[in-house]
Scaffold this motif. Structure first.
Motif, PDB file in Angstrom:
ATOM      1  N   MET A   1      12.304  53.519  86.585  1.00  0.00           N
ATOM      2  CA  MET A   1      13.243  54.617  86.298  1.00  0.00           C
ATOM      3  C   MET A   1      14.059  54.299  85.039  1.00  0.00           C
ATOM      4  N   LYS A   2      13.934  55.134  84.011  1.00  0.00           N
ATOM      5  CA  LYS A   2      14.688  54.889  82.773  1.00  0.00           C
ATOM      6  C   LYS A   2      15.795  55.932  82.621  1.00  0.00           C
ATOM      7  N   ILE A   3      16.928  55.446  82.138  1.00  0.00           N
ATOM      8  CA  ILE A   3      18.078  56.328  81.920  1.00  0.00           C
ATOM      9  C   ILE A   3      18.282  56.454  80.414  1.00  0.00           C
ATOM     10  N   SER A   4      18.224  57.678  79.886  1.00  0.00           N
ATOM     11  CA  SER A   4      18.440  57.864  78.453  1.00  0.00           C
ATOM     12  C   SER A   4      19.793  58.488  78.201  1.00  0.00           C
ATOM     13  N   VAL A   5      20.522  57.883  77.256  1.00  0.00           N
ATOM     14  CA  VAL A   5      21.818  58.443  76.880  1.00  0.00           C
ATOM     15  C   VAL A   5      21.652  59.116  75.515  1.00  0.00           C
ATOM     16  N   ILE A   6      21.665  60.426  75.526  1.00  0.00           N
ATOM     17  CA  ILE A   6      21.479  61.208  74.300  1.00  0.00           C
ATOM     18  C   ILE A   6      22.816  61.243  73.552  1.00  0.00           C
ATOM     19  N   GLY A   7      22.807  60.776  72.302  1.00  0.00           N
ATOM     20  CA  GLY A   7      24.081  60.613  71.596  1.00  0.00           C
ATOM     21  C   GLY A   7      24.792  59.368  72.108  1.00  0.00           C
ATOM     22  N   GLY A   8      23.994  58.367  72.461  1.00  0.00           N
ATOM     23  CA  GLY A   8      24.534  57.166  73.099  1.00  0.00           C
ATOM     24  C   GLY A   8      25.169  56.168  72.145  1.00  0.00           C
ATOM     25  N   THR A   9      25.279  56.526  70.870  1.00  0.00           N
ATOM     26  CA  THR A   9      25.858  55.595  69.892  1.00  0.00           C
ATOM     27  C   THR A   9      27.372  55.736  69.775  1.00  0.00           C
ATOM     28  N   GLY A  10      27.936  56.782  70.351  1.00  0.00           N
ATOM     29  CA  GLY A  10      29.397  56.956  70.325  1.00  0.00           C
ATOM     30  C   GLY A  10      30.037  56.133  71.433  1.00  0.00           C
ATOM     31  N   PRO A  11      31.358  56.060  71.459  1.00  0.00           N
ATOM     32  CA  PRO A  11      32.020  55.211  72.455  1.00  0.00           C
ATOM     33  C   PRO A  11      31.747  55.607  73.903  1.00  0.00           C
ATOM     34  N   GLN A  12      31.692  56.909  74.185  1.00  0.00           N
ATOM     35  CA  GLN A  12      31.476  57.326  75.568  1.00  0.00           C
ATOM     36  C   GLN A  12      30.054  56.978  76.023  1.00  0.00           C
TER      37      GLN A  12
ATOM     38  N   VAL B   1      19.250  54.066  74.490  1.00  0.00           N
ATOM     39  CA  VAL B   1      20.331  54.668  73.701  1.00  0.00           C
ATOM     40  C   VAL B   1      19.679  55.587  72.661  1.00  0.00           C
ATOM     41  N   GLY B   2      20.055  56.852  72.687  1.00  0.00           N
ATOM     42  CA  GLY B   2      19.496  57.829  71.748  1.00  0.00           C
ATOM     43  C   GLY B   2      20.463  58.140  70.624  1.00  0.00           C
ATOM     44  N   SER B   3      19.880  58.492  69.483  1.00  0.00           N
ATOM     45  CA  SER B   3      20.669  58.862  68.304  1.00  0.00           C
ATOM     46  C   SER B   3      19.865  59.872  67.500  1.00  0.00           C
ATOM     47  N   ARG B   4      20.555  60.593  66.602  1.00  0.00           N
ATOM     48  CA  ARG B   4      19.795  61.442  65.674  1.00  0.00           C
ATOM     49  C   ARG B   4      18.887  60.575  64.815  1.00  0.00           C
ATOM     50  N   LYS B   5      19.338  59.345  64.556  1.00  0.00           N
ATOM     51  CA  LYS B   5      18.566  58.439  63.696  1.00  0.00           C
ATOM     52  C   LYS B   5      18.134  57.202  64.491  1.00  0.00           C
ATOM     53  N   GLU B   6      16.834  56.994  64.531  1.00  0.00           N
ATOM     54  CA  GLU B   6      16.307  55.849  65.279  1.00  0.00           C
ATOM     55  C   GLU B   6      16.925  54.520  64.801  1.00  0.00           C
ATOM     56  N   GLU B   7      17.066  54.358  63.444  1.00  0.00           N
ATOM     57  CA  GLU B   7      17.603  53.094  62.908  1.00  0.00           C
ATOM     58  C   GLU B   7      19.007  52.819  63.434  1.00  0.00           C
ATOM     59  N   LYS B   8      19.805  53.890  63.555  1.00  0.00           N
ATOM     60  CA  LYS B   8      21.175  53.722  64.049  1.00  0.00           C
ATOM     61  C   LYS B   8      21.148  53.248  65.510  1.00  0.00           C
ATOM     62  N   ALA B   9      20.278  53.856  66.294  1.00  0.00           N
ATOM     63  CA  ALA B   9      20.167  53.450  67.707  1.00  0.00           C
ATOM     64  C   ALA B   9      19.730  52.000  67.813  1.00  0.00           C
ATOM     65  N   LEU B  10      18.742  51.616  66.992  1.00  0.00           N
ATOM     66  CA  LEU B  10      18.229  50.240  67.044  1.00  0.00           C
ATOM     67  C   LEU B  10      19.301  49.236  66.648  1.00  0.00           C
ATOM     68  N   LYS B  11      20.069  49.586  65.608  1.00  0.00           N
ATOM     69  CA  LYS B  11      21.133  48.673  65.135  1.00  0.00           C
ATOM     70  C   LYS B  11      22.181  48.474  66.239  1.00  0.00           C
ATOM     71  N   ILE B  12      22.601  49.576  66.836  1.00  0.00           N
ATOM     72  CA  ILE B  12      23.637  49.486  67.871  1.00  0.00           C
ATOM     73  C   ILE B  12      23.115  48.761  69.108  1.00  0.00           C
ATOM     74  N   VAL B  13      21.866  48.993  69.439  1.00  0.00           N
ATOM     75  CA  VAL B  13      21.282  48.294  70.603  1.00  0.00           C
ATOM     76  C   VAL B  13      21.202  46.795  70.338  1.00  0.00           C
ATOM     77  N   ASN B  14      20.782  46.417  69.131  1.00  0.00           N
ATOM     78  CA  ASN B  14      20.714  44.977  68.804  1.00  0.00           C
ATOM     79  C   ASN B  14      22.091  44.333  68.889  1.00  0.00           C
ATOM     80  N   GLU B  15      23.100  45.022  68.357  1.00  0.00           N
ATOM     81  CA  GLU B  15      24.479  44.487  68.420  1.00  0.00           C
ATOM     82  C   GLU B  15      24.940  44.362  69.873  1.00  0.00           C
TER      83      GLU B  15
ATOM     84  N   MET C   1      16.304  54.528  70.473  1.00  0.00           N
ATOM     85  CA  MET C   1      15.297  55.506  70.042  1.00  0.00           C
ATOM     86  C   MET C   1      15.980  56.726  69.431  1.00  0.00           C
ATOM     87  N   ALA C   2      15.195  57.530  68.731  1.00  0.00           N
ATOM     88  CA  ALA C   2      15.675  58.852  68.320  1.00  0.00           C
ATOM     89  C   ALA C   2      15.904  59.678  69.589  1.00  0.00           C
ATOM     90  N   ASN C   3      16.847  60.606  69.527  1.00  0.00           N
ATOM     91  CA  ASN C   3      17.165  61.409  70.718  1.00  0.00           C
ATOM     92  C   ASN C   3      15.923  62.061  71.343  1.00  0.00           C
TER      93      ASN C   3
END
Ligand SMILES: NC(=O)c1ccc[n+]([C@@H]2O[C@H](COP(=O)([O-])OP(=O)(O)OC[C@H]3O[C@@H](n4cnc5c(N)ncnc54)[C@H](OP(=O)(O)O)[C@@H]3O)[C@@H](O)[C@H]2O)c1
Length: 225
Positions: free
Chosen positions: A1-12, A29-43, A58-60
């Motif tokens: 079971m996977k949980i996706s957070v669309i717009g998951g790069t913001g604080p909430q 963690v989803g984002s409009r931009k895959e690179e942004k999601a990957l960066k935040i996930v790595n951090e 991933m991208a949203n």
């Protein structure tokens, strides 16, 4: 079971993603931009290295496709555009919506909501997802990102939820109750989201007045478990 957070790069969204990942869920963690999601996930993986977590970025659109349960955490202005990009991947999934229609969407105060034609932001999401079979649940509106990101402290808050599909609410409650300290309370049909969303600007006003970041909500005298 996977949980996706669309717009998951913001604080909430990131706060929810972290809490659910720590609770043992596979989280995307989803984002409009895959690179942004990957960066935040790595951090985040680096930050939470003491925990055994499963977190992907991933991208949203891909997050919506790959997630079994979707959680949307975008501002009101992004609600319709975001839903448009992911609608084809939503299907009949449980769709948790945390959107609060704060007046800030039109340059106003965070201590007020704006009126929504459909009644609430969550009802607008249900309307915008018409034809998909999505089961929208309003949740997380009354838990601030300050509390979610205050790891490892428990969250001393109830999570009021609303939705028209009991199975979707049961799945959401089981998931959200995994966050230490949080107790989910089923407030009834989706139209109750009108009241749930309106509590948020009150909590924001109270936090400002009493100079706190951690003000939250507890309903007493009810055994919801
Ligand atoms: N913050 C809280 O304490 C809190 C509490 C309860 C409920 N909520 C609700 O949860 C939602 C998210 O809150 P937040 O504070 O995390 O919001 P946010 O930081 O403003 O936005 C969250 C994410 O949404 C995407 N986004 C922002 N503007 C966008 C736009 N114009 N179009 C498309 N995508 C956009 C961004 O992701 P990408 O750039 O990566 O795409 C951003 O990281 C809001 O509806 C808010 O009312 C928040």
């Amino acid at each position: 079971m996977k949980i996706s957070v669309i717009g998951g790069t913001g604080p909430q969204g990131l706060g929810i993603a972290k809490r659910l990942a720590i609770a043992g869920e596979d989280v995307i963690v989803g984002s409009r931009k895959e690179e942004k999601a990957l960066k935040i996930v790595n951090e985040t993986i680096d930050e939470l290295k003491d925990y055994d977590i499963s977190l992907e970025g991933m991208a949203n659109e891909d997050a919506a496709k790959n997630g079994d349960i979707l959680i949307m955490t975008v501002p009101l202005v992004a609600q319709a555009p975001t839903l448009k990009t992911i609608k084809e991947f939503v299907g009949d999934k449980v769709f948790i919506d945390a959107t609060v229609p704060l007046e800030t969407a039109i340059g106003g105060s965070p201590k007020r909501c704006i009126g929504i034609c459909e009644g609430s932001a969550a009802e607008r999401t249900q309307a915008l997802l018409k034809g998909t079979g999505a089961k929208v649940v309003c949740a997380f509106c009354n838990i601030s990102n300050s509390l979610l990101l205050n790891i490892p402290n428990d969250i001393d808050c109830d999570c009021l939820i609303a939705g028209d599909y009991q199975d979707a609410k049961d799945i959401s409650m089981e998931l959200i109750n995994k966050i230490p300290g949080v107790k989910c309370i089923d407030a009834g049909p989706l139209e109750r989201s009108r009241m749930i969303e309106q509590i948020t600007p009150l909590l924001i006003a109270l936090n400002i007045k009493y100079k706190s970041q951690f003000g939250g909500l507890r309903i007493t005298g009810i055994d919801s478990k």
